[in-house]
Design a protein around this motif. Structure first.
Motif, PDB file in Angstrom:
ATOM      1  N   UNK A   1      28.595  49.730  54.559  1.00  0.00           N
ATOM      2  CA  UNK A   1      27.536  50.269  54.889  1.00  0.00           C
ATOM      3  C   UNK A   1      26.654  51.340  54.240  1.00  0.00           C
TER       4      UNK A   1
ATOM      5  N   UNK B   1      22.845  52.313  56.506  1.00  0.00           N
ATOM      6  CA  UNK B   1      23.539  52.970  57.779  1.00  0.00           C
ATOM      7  C   UNK B   1      23.712  54.440  56.296  1.00  0.00           C
TER       8      UNK B   1
ATOM      9  N   UNK C   1      20.109  55.767  55.513  1.00  0.00           N
ATOM     10  CA  UNK C   1      19.412  55.752  57.150  1.00  0.00           C
ATOM     11  C   UNK C   1      19.764  57.481  57.371  1.00  0.00           C
ATOM     12  N   UNK C   2      21.085  57.789  57.511  1.00  0.00           N
ATOM     13  CA  UNK C   2      21.767  59.181  58.031  1.00  0.00           C
ATOM     14  C   UNK C   2      20.836  59.890  57.140  1.00  0.00           C
ATOM     15  N   UNK C   3      20.829  59.615  56.242  1.00  0.00           N
ATOM     16  CA  UNK C   3      20.157  60.497  54.725  1.00  0.00           C
ATOM     17  C   UNK C   3      18.436  60.864  54.729  1.00  0.00           C
ATOM     18  N   UNK C   4      18.130  59.792  55.123  1.00  0.00           N
ATOM     19  CA  UNK C   4      16.555  59.623  55.847  1.00  0.00           C
ATOM     20  C   UNK C   4      16.421  60.356  56.830  1.00  0.00           C
ATOM     21  N   UNK C   5      17.193  60.491  58.115  1.00  0.00           N
ATOM     22  CA  UNK C   5      17.059  61.180  59.287  1.00  0.00           C
ATOM     23  C   UNK C   5      17.625  62.690  58.533  1.00  0.00           C
ATOM     24  N   UNK C   6      17.599  62.687  58.233  1.00  0.00           N
ATOM     25  CA  UNK C   6      17.913  64.154  58.064  1.00  0.00           C
ATOM     26  C   UNK C   6      19.928  64.786  57.416  1.00  0.00           C
ATOM     27  N   UNK C   7      19.919  63.785  57.379  1.00  0.00           N
ATOM     28  CA  UNK C   7      21.156  64.139  57.438  1.00  0.00           C
ATOM     29  C   UNK C   7      21.538  64.371  55.110  1.00  0.00           C
ATOM     30  N   UNK C   8      22.112  66.049  55.488  1.00  0.00           N
ATOM     31  CA  UNK C   8      22.293  66.405  54.348  1.00  0.00           C
ATOM     32  C   UNK C   8      24.411  65.869  54.017  1.00  0.00           C
TER      33      UNK C   8
ATOM     34  N   UNK D   1      19.018  57.950  48.897  1.00  0.00           N
ATOM     35  CA  UNK D   1      19.179  57.377  50.080  1.00  0.00           C
ATOM     36  C   UNK D   1      17.807  56.329  49.476  1.00  0.00           C
ATOM     37  N   UNK D   2      17.146  56.447  48.606  1.00  0.00           N
ATOM     38  CA  UNK D   2      16.326  55.077  48.192  1.00  0.00           C
ATOM     39  C   UNK D   2      16.951  53.906  48.357  1.00  0.00           C
TER      40      UNK D   2
ATOM     41  N   UNK E   1      18.367  52.763  51.004  1.00  0.00           N
ATOM     42  CA  UNK E   1      17.300  51.687  52.271  1.00  0.00           C
ATOM     43  C   UNK E   1      17.117  50.208  51.774  1.00  0.00           C
ATOM     44  N   UNK E   2      16.828  50.512  50.287  1.00  0.00           N
ATOM     45  CA  UNK E   2      16.041  49.302  49.608  1.00  0.00           C
ATOM     46  C   UNK E   2      17.707  48.142  49.311  1.00  0.00           C
TER      47      UNK E   2
END
Lengths: 401, 222
Positions: free
Chosen positions: A304, A307, A310-317, A394-395, A398-399
């Motif tokens: 995951x 996923x 993504x959660x981190x990109x969406x602002x989950x610390x 996150x970078x 996501x890649x």
């Protein structure tokens, strides 16, 4: 993030990875069930022994002829034969104010027959007091009558099995049976009480002690059961008994006295240790389940990765990602331990069904301890994967690299 | 909206030091529509990650909506990301087990928005994306264009000021790509700042401003 949402999200991702969820639930539930069932077995063994001793009678002292004690010092030069423990010795014990009653015992095997049916059974010679001391009950007729213990009588009380085998459905009371070469009248039949310390009460015939002694030609008693007036008087009764016998035996202390408390305490201690040991063995399986949870959670984290990124990109610390994964593994552990408790109930019911006379009961601390250890290991072993998830870049995540 | 001053970013790859960004200065005003173009390896993605607060520069200053971001800690940057920035990825990055509506709801869930408010906003966004009849479909039941529209819906549901799109049409056919671009442009017309990384010169021409990158440096055109 709201608590309800964390829970919902964790449940959702558990439902998402069905195989791994079921695997972990299985491992956890087997772990918990094994702890509970194993400790139940240990506890059952302990209770079984305690019950057996309680059935033996209360405030009971058992006197054996001969001295069996490990002592230091050189062995005696001349071989010491233990002096007989006679019926008179036993009757002397009643002089002590701390002894309520006694039951002398003579034991032997003899063929018992009625008509053409014959059977080899254990013959117990004793007195009327044996019945209240050992809590024997008669189902039909009456127990041995109170009479002078030194005089015999041709009467017998049959065990339930013996009665059934000799008489079938016919009436046994009042009938004549033959023990060895003598005739006895059946005056009573014992209730079907099952086993007592491994001896089947059904397979026994009880006759007066003097008769048994002449039947087996044995002047010495096998045992004397002594009942003290109260639990507190046990010590005094033991001291008196020892003293009275020593007076009769030329000052020699040549009998052995066993208190049931002493035996019971020892058994209790051994069996409790056994329970803890098997509980510990069960706990190892919980630990294994915990490690499995860790492994599967680590796989889940790598599966995951996107996923989590993504959660981190969406602002989950970090803390939130950590929490989500911990909630997930704790939920698993809790659900697993609940399933395990259910499984152990089934296991215990099955054991009770298979061994009805064995009291399989989980010790009260076992389910609590099992669930606590399970959730603890879920949390502990969930921590490493959760930390790995939280630390993902996150970078990179996501890649997909 | 965005002010980059002398921003550099270096990566250590083995023994080699790669300069992904060299002394970049860039100002983007609120409501702009900017395309970032350049060959692969030119630093486009690194720039986008830094603008999106997913990565931090080694040197320089980045002010987002007046806030200096280089001194913020991880928690504060996550907070800022949540409130100010929407991401659209080439590979969509939808959560496969969640429905379209739940995917759109996810950022609000992470931000602890009340459930009633969440439902209301999800409906609004689904309608705006033309996906009202697809609300309860999972990503594998949607077409590529629909998936990317769900992802855009997710990016704007927190009403950010800045929308960052990394090759948003890269995995789509001509027609779906066109559709997605129109949705993004419509959002830009409504006032959102749109930054798009793309290979497609056609898309680059549609933007009101194009930034060309080469070897970690920005050459501003037009």
């Amino acid at each position: 993030m709201r608590a309800a949402d964390s829970l919902g999200f964790a449940l959702g991702s558990l439902r998402g990875g069905r195989v791994r969820t079921w695997l972990m639930l299985l491992a956890m539930s087997i772990g918990v069930a094994s702890v509970v069932v194993l400790t139940s077995l240990g506890e059952g063994a302990r209770r079984y022994v305690v019950n057996e001793f309680a059935a033996l009678g209360t405030n009971l002292l058992i006197m054996l002829p001969g001295r069996s004690e490990t002592k230091g010092g050189p062995p005696p030069l001349l071989g010491e034969t233990p002096r007989d423990l006679t019926l008179q010795d036993a009757l002397t014990l009643l002089r002590s104010p701390h002894i309520r009653r006694i039951a002398p015992l003579t034991v032997g095997n003899a063929p018992v027959s009625h008509g053409s049916l014959s059977r080899e059974v254990t013959i117990l010679g004793s007195t009327a007091d044996l019945f209240p001391i050992r809590h024997f009950e008669v189902a039909q007729g009456r127990p041995l009558p109170p009479m002078d213990p030194e005089r015999g009588a041709p009467v017998a009380v049959l065990g339930a099995t013996v009665r059934h085998e000799l008489f079938g459905n016919k009436r046994a009371l009042g009938a004549w049976i033959r023990i060895a070469d003598r005739r006895f009248r059946v005056i009573g039949v014992l209730t079907d009480e099952g086993e007592s310390l491994g001896q089947d009460l059904g397979e026994m015939v009880i006759i007066p002690v003097a008769t048994a002694q002449s039947l087996f030609n044995a002047p010495s008693l096998f045992r004397v059961l002594i009942e003290a007036t109260s639990l507190e008087a046990m010590g005094l009764a033991e001291r008196d008994a020892r003293q009275l016998i020593r007076l009769r035996h030329d000052g020699e202390d040549d009998v052995t006295l066993i208190t049931q408390d002493a035996i019971l305490a020892t058994f209790n201690k051994i069996l409790r240790a056994l329970t803890y040991t098997v509980g510990g063995i069960g706990a190892i399986s919980l630990l294994v389940a915990g490690i499995l949870i860790m492994n599967v959670m680590l796989i889940a984290v790598s599966q995951r990765t996107a996923e989590i990124g993504l959660m981190k990109a969406l602002g989950a610390p970090r803390a939130q990602v950590l929490r989500l994964f911990l909630v997930e593994s704790t939920l698993l552990a809790l659900a697993g331990s609940l399933a395990g408790l259910l499984l152990s109930v089934l296991g215990i019911l099955l054991l009770r069904y298979l061994f009805p006379s064995f009291p399989v009961v989980p010790p009260p601390w076992a389910p609590l301890a099992a669930v606590a250890v399970a959730s603890g290991s879920g949390l502990l072993f969930g921590l490493l994967p959760a930390r790995r998830a939280a630390a993902l870049d996150p970078v990179l995540a996501l890649s997909g690299r | 909206m965005i002010e980059l001053r002398d921003v550099s970013r270096e990566f250590q790859v083995g023994d080699e030091c790669v300069h992904a960004l060299r002394h970049v200065d860039l100002t983007i005003h609120a409501g702009e529509y900017v395309a970032i173009m350049g060959p692969s390896g030119s630093g486009k993605s690194t720039l986008l990650n830094i603008l999106g607060l997913l990565d931090r520069p080694n040197a320089g200053s980045y002010r987002l909506a007046g806030v200096e971001t280089t001194t913020l800690d991880e928690e504060q940057r996550a907070q800022l990301r949540q409130q100010q920035i929407g991401f659209v990825f080439q590979a969509f990055h939808l959560v496969p087990r969640l429905t379209a509506a739940e995917n759109i709801e996810l950022p609000m869930m992470l931000a602890a928005v009340e459930p009633d408010e969440r439902r209301h906003r999800v409906d609004e966004v689904l309608q705006a994306m033309g996906l009202s009849d697809r609300a309860h479909h999972r990503p594998d039941q949607l077409s590529g264009g629909q998936r990317q529209r769900v992802a855009i819906g997710r990016a704007i549901v927190m009403r950010p000021g800045l929308l960052l799109a990394d090759e948003p049409t890269g995995n789509l056919d001509q027609h779906s790509g066109q559709e997605v671009i129109e949705v993004l442009e419509k959002l830009n017309n409504q006032g959102i700042t749109l930054l798009m990384v793309t290979h497609d010169p056609g898309l680059g021409r549609r933007a009101r401003r194009t930034i060309h990158m080469l070897d970690g440096a920005v050459e501003q055109g037009r």
